[in-house]
Design an enzyme around this catalytic site. Structure first.
Site, short mmCIF file in Angstrom:
data_model
loop_
_atom_site.label_atom_id
_atom_site.label_comp_id
_atom_site.label_asym_id
_atom_site.label_seq_id
_atom_site.Cartn_x
_atom_site.Cartn_y
_atom_site.Cartn_z
N ARG A 237 -4.61 -2.42 8.84
CA ARG A 237 -5.14 -3.76 8.58
C ARG A 237 -5.23 -4.64 9.81
NH1 ARG A 237 -2.68 -5.87 3.76
NH2 ARG A 237 -0.77 -5.60 4.94
N GLY B 109 0.81 -1.22 0.00
CA GLY B 109 0.00 0.00 0.00
C GLY B 109 0.84 1.26 0.00
N LYS C 248 8.20 0.68 5.43
CA LYS C 248 7.07 1.50 4.97
C LYS C 248 5.75 0.87 5.40
CE LYS C 248 4.61 0.00 2.35
NZ LYS C 248 3.62 -0.68 1.53
P1 FBP Z 1 0.74 -2.00 3.60
O1 FBP Z 1 0.80 -2.84 4.82
O2 FBP Z 1 1.05 -2.72 2.36
O3 FBP Z 1 1.55 -0.76 3.77
O4 FBP Z 1 -0.75 -1.47 3.38
C1 FBP Z 1 -1.52 -1.08 4.44
C2 FBP Z 1 -2.93 -0.75 4.03
O5 FBP Z 1 -3.07 0.62 3.75
C3 FBP Z 1 -3.89 -1.20 5.12
O6 FBP Z 1 -4.06 -0.20 6.08
C4 FBP Z 1 -5.11 -1.56 4.34
O7 FBP Z 1 -5.88 -2.53 4.98
C5 FBP Z 1 -4.56 -2.11 3.07
O8 FBP Z 1 -3.33 -1.48 2.87
C6 FBP Z 1 -5.45 -1.87 1.89
O9 FBP Z 1 -4.93 -2.54 0.80
P2 FBP Z 1 -5.27 -2.23 -0.71
O10 FBP Z 1 -4.50 -1.00 -1.08
O11 FBP Z 1 -4.75 -3.41 -1.44
O12 FBP Z 1 -6.74 -2.03 -0.82
#
Ligand code: FBP
Length: 517
Positions: free
Chosen positions: A232, A61, A182
């Site tokens: 998440r 993300g 990150k």
């Molecule tokens: P990362 O752990 O990859 O940094 O992403 C976190 C996040 O923003 C979470 O908070 C969220 O649940 C998820 O990504 C959403 O994922 P996507 O962008 O695939 O919808």
């Protein structure tokens, strides 16, 4: 009793030994490496450095500051040797597999410095794990003659970085792999990493929006705002936002798990607060809900675990598969599943991400809670007013202009990554600490990725993963929240911090997350 305790102790020792042995077996070349520190050599003779070729990839993300990591990496590489070259892999780790790159130049970077987003090269969630994928990665490294590969990602992506570093070494490849911490979620933090980049900016964006909503609630006095916040798994974002904006209720997933609270008992507690506020003539309020809450509620956790296993190899679940899966659930999980609204059931069955995670951002937990509270109030013959509105603050916090803190932190992380590659290190994470001190006092370090890895169940199999940091209920941020929450629940102590400030007094522009302070 003594005998049992002794047996237990030796059992635990044995378990630890098994775990260590197996991690050592998975990472024979990169296990137990030392921490790398940087030293300044005064009056050192100028060194003739060879040009380096480095690849960089965004994984997972978006998080504000990513472009500055690339800027810091580029500036450091080209200041070490002006002939060094940097290549960005397109659309995440998938770009490594397909060997799709864009060369990063000074001119190209100009309009991306201090800007949000990952759009310079894009990002993706592909996990490099199969033999074919690992072999394709080696081919790409060879084809581009890369001296280094920088992976900018969260816990899963940095685990991938550790696996690649090990694999490259095992196959005699000289490409060095360096990770950069990150994630807006803030769950990539440990004794070596104060906080991942992006957390500060995301919380500041959400704080502005929560502050505005709270002020609206206080002005209109007619709505309860149920706000789901991204994150998440861990509830770091919700906790940080609560500490800044003082909403009436904030649910912390880790506390709910520790106290074994069911969905119904959480609903009962919110209903109690609503009734207490009604008694004071208040028909409005603000409730913060961490996105990952659903996985901390015991009955939901069990259900999700079972579903993860059953759905591991299914894409776009069909109706027949859905009823087959329902039949395979345990009695407790099937009961829990059937008690949920159909929309939530469908959201729980959505495809997992490539790392096996349920897509919690797609589950309307805020709606589930509103419905639960409404049902409880009805049962209690509540005669007051309860008008609830649902919000989700997530994606809008991931690509904002980085806060001054994230902008500087990221630029420095890029520098450290370049130094590690130049120093010939692989399987390391670029870090800086203590971030609570002024930037001049930040110490750049390389931390072995394997020192953060544990074995955890993923898609039903034990896999090496970097341990996710959950909210620690014994630490100051949560303790301070706990001390204040009763007051915030009934009195209206809302704080509206306004938007991120970039220019002006340092006390305002350079403020760091409260939970870090
Ligand atoms: P990362 O752990 O990859 O940094 O992403 C976190 C996040 O923003 C979470 O908070 C969220 O649940 C998820 O990504 C959403 O994922 P996507 O962008 O695939 O919808």
């Amino acid at each position: 009793l003594a005998q049992i305790l002794q047996n237990l102790a030796s059992l635990q020792l044995e378990k630890k030994k098994v775990k260590e042995t197996s991690l050592k077996e998975i990472f024979p070349h990169t296990y137990a490496m030392p921490i790398v520190t940087c030293v300044t050599q005064k009056n050192a003779a100028p060194v003739q450095r060879k040009p380096l070729r480095v690849g960089v990839v965004f994984s997972g993300g978006q998080a504000s500051g990513g472009h500055n990591v690339i800027a810091g990496l580029f500036d450091a590489l080209t200041s070490l040797c002006s002939k060094s070259r940097l290549f960005g892999f397109l659309e995440g780790p998938g770009g490594i597999l397909k060997n799709e790159t864009k060369e990063i130049t000074k001119e190209l970077l100009t309009s991306y410095r201090n800007q949000g987003g990952f759009d310079l090269i894009g990002s993706g969630r592909t996990k490099i794990e199969t033999k074919e994928q690992l072999a394709a990665s080696i081919e790409t490294m060879k084809h581009l003659s890369l001296d280094g590969l920088v992976i900018i990602g969260g816990d899963d992506s940095n685990t991938n970085a550790a696996i690649l570093a090990e694999y490259f070494l095992a196959h005699g490849l000289s490409t060095k792999v360096i990770g950069v911490p990150k994630t807006i979620d803030g769950d990539l933090q440990n004794e070596f990493i104060d906080i991942s980049f992006g957390f500060d900016t995301a919380c500041k964006v959400y704080n502005e929006m929560i502050g505005n909503i709270a002020q609206d609630a206080l002005s209109a006095k007619k709505y309860y705002h149920f706000i789901k916040l991204m994150g998440r798994s861990a509830s770091h974002i919700a906790l940080e936002c609560a500490l800044t904006t003082h909403p009436n209720i904030t649910l912390i997933g880790e506390e709910i798990a520790a106290k074994n609270k069911t969905l119904l008992s959480i609903g009962e507690e919110i209903a109690d607060s609503i009734q207490a506020r009604t008694a004071q003539g208040k028909n409005y309020g603000v409730v913060l809900i961490p996105e990952g809450l659903i996985e901390f509620i015991p009955e939901m956790k069990l259900l999700i675990q079972e579903l993860n296993r059953l759905l591991a190899d299914i894409k776009n679940i069909s109706l027949t598969q859905r009823s087959e899966i329902e039949k395979k659930l345990s009695t407790a999980s099937v009961q829990c599943f059937r008690s949920l609204p159909e929309k939530i059931q469908t959201q729980l069955l959505l495809d997992r991400d490539p790392h096996g995670n349920v897509q919690v951002s797609q589950i309307e937990t805020e709606k589930l809670l509103i419905d639960t509270v409404q049902m409880i109030l009805k049962k209690r013959n509540f005669s007051g007013k309860f008008h609830a509105l649902q919000h989700f603050f997530g994606y809008e916090g991931r690509c904002s202009l980085p806060s001054n803190f994230d902008a500087k932190y990221c630029y420095a992380l890029g520098h450290v990554a370049a130094l590690l590659i130049e120093g010939g290190f692989t399987g390391y994470m670029s870090t800086l600490s203590p971030l609570t001190k002024p930037i001049e006092e930040w110490e750049p370090k390389g931390i072995p990725l394997t020192s953060m890895i544990i074995l955890e169940e993923r898609k039903g199999i034990m896999k090496p993963v970097i341990k996710k940091a959950l909210v620690d209920l014994s630490k100051k941020p949560f303790v301070s929240f706990m001390k204040n929450r009763k007051k915030w629940e009934i009195e209206d102590c809302y704080v509206n911090p306004g938007p991120i400030q970039f220019f002006g007094e340092k006390e305002i522009t350079d403020i760091i997350p409260i939970s870090l302070m």
